[in-house]
Each structure stands twice: as C-alpha cells, then as structure tokens.
Design an enzyme around this catalytic site. Structure first.
Site, PDB file in Angstrom:
ATOM      1  N   HIS A 462       3.294  -4.473   6.934  1.00  0.00           N
ATOM      2  CA  HIS A 462       2.358  -3.393   6.621  1.00  0.00           C
ATOM      3  C   HIS A 462       1.196  -3.856   5.748  1.00  0.00           C
ATOM      4  O   HIS A 462       0.221  -3.120   5.555  1.00  0.00           O
ATOM      5  CB  HIS A 462       3.094  -2.246   5.920  1.00  0.00           C
ATOM      6  CG  HIS A 462       2.517  -0.891   6.201  1.00  0.00           C
ATOM      7  ND1 HIS A 462       1.246  -0.706   6.681  1.00  0.00           N
ATOM      8  CD2 HIS A 462       3.043   0.359   6.060  1.00  0.00           C
ATOM      9  CE1 HIS A 462       1.002   0.585   6.811  1.00  0.00           C
ATOM     10  NE2 HIS A 462       2.080   1.258   6.452  1.00  0.00           N
ATOM     11  N   ASP A 466      -1.231  -1.524  10.390  1.00  0.00           N
ATOM     12  CA  ASP A 466      -0.991  -0.106  10.100  1.00  0.00           C
ATOM     13  C   ASP A 466      -0.016   0.481  11.120  1.00  0.00           C
ATOM     14  O   ASP A 466       0.109  -0.016  12.251  1.00  0.00           O
ATOM     15  CB  ASP A 466      -2.307   0.676  10.127  1.00  0.00           C
ATOM     16  CG  ASP A 466      -3.238   0.266   8.999  1.00  0.00           C
ATOM     17  OD1 ASP A 466      -2.730  -0.119   7.929  1.00  0.00           O
ATOM     18  OD2 ASP A 466      -4.469   0.312   9.207  1.00  0.00           O
TER      19      ASP A 466
END
Length: 488
Positions: A462, A466
């Site tokens: 992450h 995204d």
C-alpha cells in the site's frame, strides 16, 4: 594423484556454500556425475555431482560447515590408486578427522562386541563389516545396536557380499534422519521403494511405510523401543501429496523425551528472515476475488491428454499466468519493485512461481513469461518445479522476479493472504478450484448452476499501490479467466 572436489561457484554474487549432507562416505565407490553431496547457498540448494569415478578417500568439510567457493571439500582416488597415498598430500587437514574416526570406530566396535556376546554367535563376516558402522551413522549412539538387530536375522544368504550390498543400499538410499527413524521402529530400509532422487528413501516414504502397517524387519524386542513409534503417527497421517514438512516439527522423540530440539536449516533461516523483513518493510493489504473457472476447467479437461503427449502437464496455473501477464501490461505499477526512495518499473515480465519442497519453499522465476504461449508456460512451470525438487536449479533461476504467484490451493485451501516477495510490490495467492452452486445471470432470468469456482487473493504494498488500482487489476484478471478465450 586424487581428484579434488571443490565447493562450486553457484553464481557471481555467491562467495560461500554450506555442506548440507554427504550422500557418500569415505570408502564408498562413486561414478562420474553421481550425486556426491548436497550444498546450500543463500540462493539455492543443490546436489553436487562427483567430478570423476573412483573411491571417496577423504572428506574435508563436514555437514553444516560453511566454506568459501573453490575450496577443496573432498578427494576422490581413481580405481587402483592407493587410498592412503592419495590422502597423504594434506596430512595436516586429515589428522583431526583421522582421530575422530578412530575414536568413533573404537566405540562402535566395543558396542558391537557387547551386542554379539548377548546374542547368538554371528558368522565371521560382520567383523569385517564393523569398521563401516561408525562412518555410516554417527547420529545416535543407540543406532549401532539397532542396526545389529536388523542385520542378525537377514534372510539372505548371510554372505559377506550380500551383507555389504544391503548396507550399501541403506547408506546411499536414505539420509541420517531416515536411518534414525528406521532404527527407532526396527524397519529394514532396503524393503522400502524410495521416491526420492535416484530412488532414495525419503522421510515421507518411511513414515508412510510405518503408518501402512507393513511388517518391520524381524528383530528381538528391546525394552526401550516400543514407545518410540507413537509420537510419529501424526506426521504419517499428513496428506501424501503435500511435499512440505515444517522443519521445526520434531521427527522422532527419543524414549522418555518430551522436548526435541533441532536447529533451523539454512533454507528455513533464510525464509524466516525474508518473511519478517517483508512484513517490516511493506504495508501489506490483501484483496480477495471469487472467479468462475468453469470455462478454463473445460479447456483443461479437453486438452489435458494432448498437452501430455506434447510433454507438458496442463494445470490451471498457465491459464492464470497468461491472465496475469495481460493485466500487468495494463497496470505496470504491479510489475514494479521499490526501496525507501525509488520505484523501479520493469519492462520484462518475470513471473516467480512458488514451489513447495520437502525441506522448505523456493520461488524459481519464469523469465520473460510474456514471450511464451500456453504450451510454453506449461512446459516451463513443469521444468522449474521438477528441477527445484531435484535440487537442479541454478542461482539465475531464482533471481530477477518482478511478480510472484503462489498456489496453496493445490492442497485444498480456500484462499490465503501471502506475504510479498521483496523487493516486489505484489503477490497473487491461488485457492483451490471447487465446484459450488452459484447464481448465474442471463437474459432469460437468474438460475442456479454448478460452477467451478476459485478464490484469488492479491496482497499488495500500500506504500505504492492504492486499493482501487489493485481491484482494477484483479477485475481484469477475472474478466480474462471467465471469458476463457485462450489460444490452445
């Protein structure tokens, strides 16, 4: 002059190797290219073949010892060459070994003589066989008496040559751990069909043999032996097709032992370090998609025999790899790697495929996987898996991956949340393909049908990716698989 056996250079960046296991012992005859020892580096585990035919006269690096590449680890004398003369060039290196061997030999001979006095007299040939015992099994002091019990009732002619042949098969077709299990359970290893390299008996072989209730070698019962087999039953009940066995699980409990301690193997230490490093480095997030594999399942069943005739076992994995390759071209951020300050986008699509081994896990890499068709991918996956299990991988085979796929579903798992293979930024976990009742939408109305379903789980970093991008990537993979438009 004897032939030196060197620690090989397994890659440009590899400076040393660890001797994992000797497959031969001093005095054994070896053929050219016959597996001689197993080594472990920081990249791969491998079997090292003998550079020449002859007799192994000297071992200079013991199991567990790490030495620099191009160091001499053993010497092989050609047939007819005097073994003592062959070993002479390095007396300062051999002296400690000779002392250790002499002490072991004395202890084993004393135990063998005591055992003979307790049992009926044996023919003269075991006395000639006795010097081989200390070299064969230095693991446990109780092993020599147990092997004596196995040797005593051997139903073969009892001649020196036959006993030596049986002993040779025990030595070359099993590891010290397998011989220890055999000793604890009074099993004759020569009666077991080995499934390992060159017919060697593996741990799974002997545990399955014990669990199946096959008769052990006839032997007088010893007071401490009956309790030994009990702790092994959970191990033997593991699925036969599952190749991985946790290295930290005790193999055998000694009589009266409640805690069994074994050091981590070098591969297991590397796996542990790599996994902890990954969890500490990346921000792990997993997204899970359920995908209809019905069309792929039909294609696989239709072309399975044809692919086998062309030298490839057709599994679901090549279909998944092709879908992933297409999606990676459209979402190149998932084919990247990164450090604390930079992102590295890769032109090549090098797909790592995790392979479970008896002794751990390794991820060989399909280089430029986008240049292969479905048949080529199937062949490449089979080849890498076979060479990984046979310890024939080169360091280059496990480097340069840009995206990884792991397939725990082959063992029946629904899905998993895999750990990212650093420095990559994503890894795909494949669950089992299972038939389930599903609601199928159509212009004529909804209906319930039996479909072949599979859950794919994408773990992504992450810090770079995204959730929306990860889900778009997975939606594209799902679209390709469910459409089933593959060129066969």
């Amino acid at each position: 002059m004897p032939t030196d056996v060197l620690m090989p250079q397994m890659g440009e960046s590899i400076a040393e190797g660890t001797v994992s296991q000797w497959l031969k012992k001093v005095g054994d005859k070896v053929e050219r290219d016959e597996p001689l020892l197993e080594i472990s580096t920081d990249k791969v585990d491998a079997e090292i073949p003998s550079p020449s035919a002859g007799t192994l006269v000297e071992i200079l690096a013991q199991e567990g010892e790490t030495v620099e590449v191009n160091s001499v680890v053993a010497r092989i004398a050609a047939e007819g060459e005097d073994a003592s003369a062959a070993a002479a060039p390095a007396p300062e290196q051999k002296k400690p070994e000779e002392k250790k061997e002499e002490k072991k030999e004395e202890k084993k001979e004393e135990k063998k003589e005591e055992k003979k006095e307790e049992k009926k007299a044996e023919p003269p040939e075991p006395s000639r066989e006795a010097p081989k015992q200390p070299k064969e099994a230095p693991a446990a002091e109780s092993q020599a008496p147990v092997e004596d019990r196995q040797g005593a009732p051997t139903p073969k002619g009892g001649t020196t040559g036959e006993d030596a042949s049986l002993e040779e098969r025990r030595r070359t077709r099993s590891s010290p751990l397998v011989r220890k299990i055999a000793a604890e359970n009074e099993v004759d290893i020569s009666a077991i069909d080995g499934t390992g390299v060159s017919g060697r008996v593996t741990k799974d072989d002997i545990l399955g043999y014990i669990e199946s209730g096959k008769p052990a070698a006839e032997a007088p019962a010893a007071p401490s032996q009956p309790a030994a087999p009990a702790p092994q039953r959970p191990q033997a009940e593991a699925p036969a097709e599952a190749p991985s066995e946790p290295a930290q699980t005790p193999s055998v409990f000694a009589p009266g032992e409640s805690i069994h301690i074994e050091p981590l193997s070098q591969m297991r230490r590397k796996i542990a370090h790599h996994m902890v490093q990954s969890k500490q480095t990346s921000a792990h997030v997993t997204t899970v998609f359920e995908i209809d594999f019905t069309r792929i399942d039909k294609l696989r069943r239709s072309y399975k025999e044809e692919y086998e005739e062309r030298g490839a076992k057709l599994t679901y994995l090549p279909f998944i790899i092709q879908a992933v390759i297409t999606a990676l071209r459209e979402f190149p951020v998932l084919n990247a790697s990164m450090d604390d300050e930079k992102v590295y986008y890769h032109r090549d699509l090098n797909i790592g495929v995790a392979v479970a081994l008896d002794w751990g896990l390794i991820v060989p890499v399909l280089k430029r996987a986008d240049e292969k068709n479905l048949l080529g991918l199937a062949r490449a996956v089979n080849d890498l898996g076979d060479r990984a299990r046979a310890k024939k991988l080169n360091p280059d085979d496990v480097q340069g991956g840009t995206f990884t796929i792991t397939n725990p579903g082959v063992y029946g798992g629904l899905f998993g949340t895999p750990i990212i293979n650093q420095p990559q930024v994503a890894i795909l976990g494949v669950g089992g393909v299972k038939k389930r009742p599903m609601v199928v939408e159509s212009p004529a109305g909804d209906a319930i049908a039996i479909r072949s379903m599979c859950i794919l789980a994408l773990t992504f970093d992450h810090r770079l990716i995204d959730g929306a991008v990860a889900d778009q990537f997975m939606a594209r993979v799902r679209e390709i698989i469910e459409a089933g438009n593959y060129s066969m």
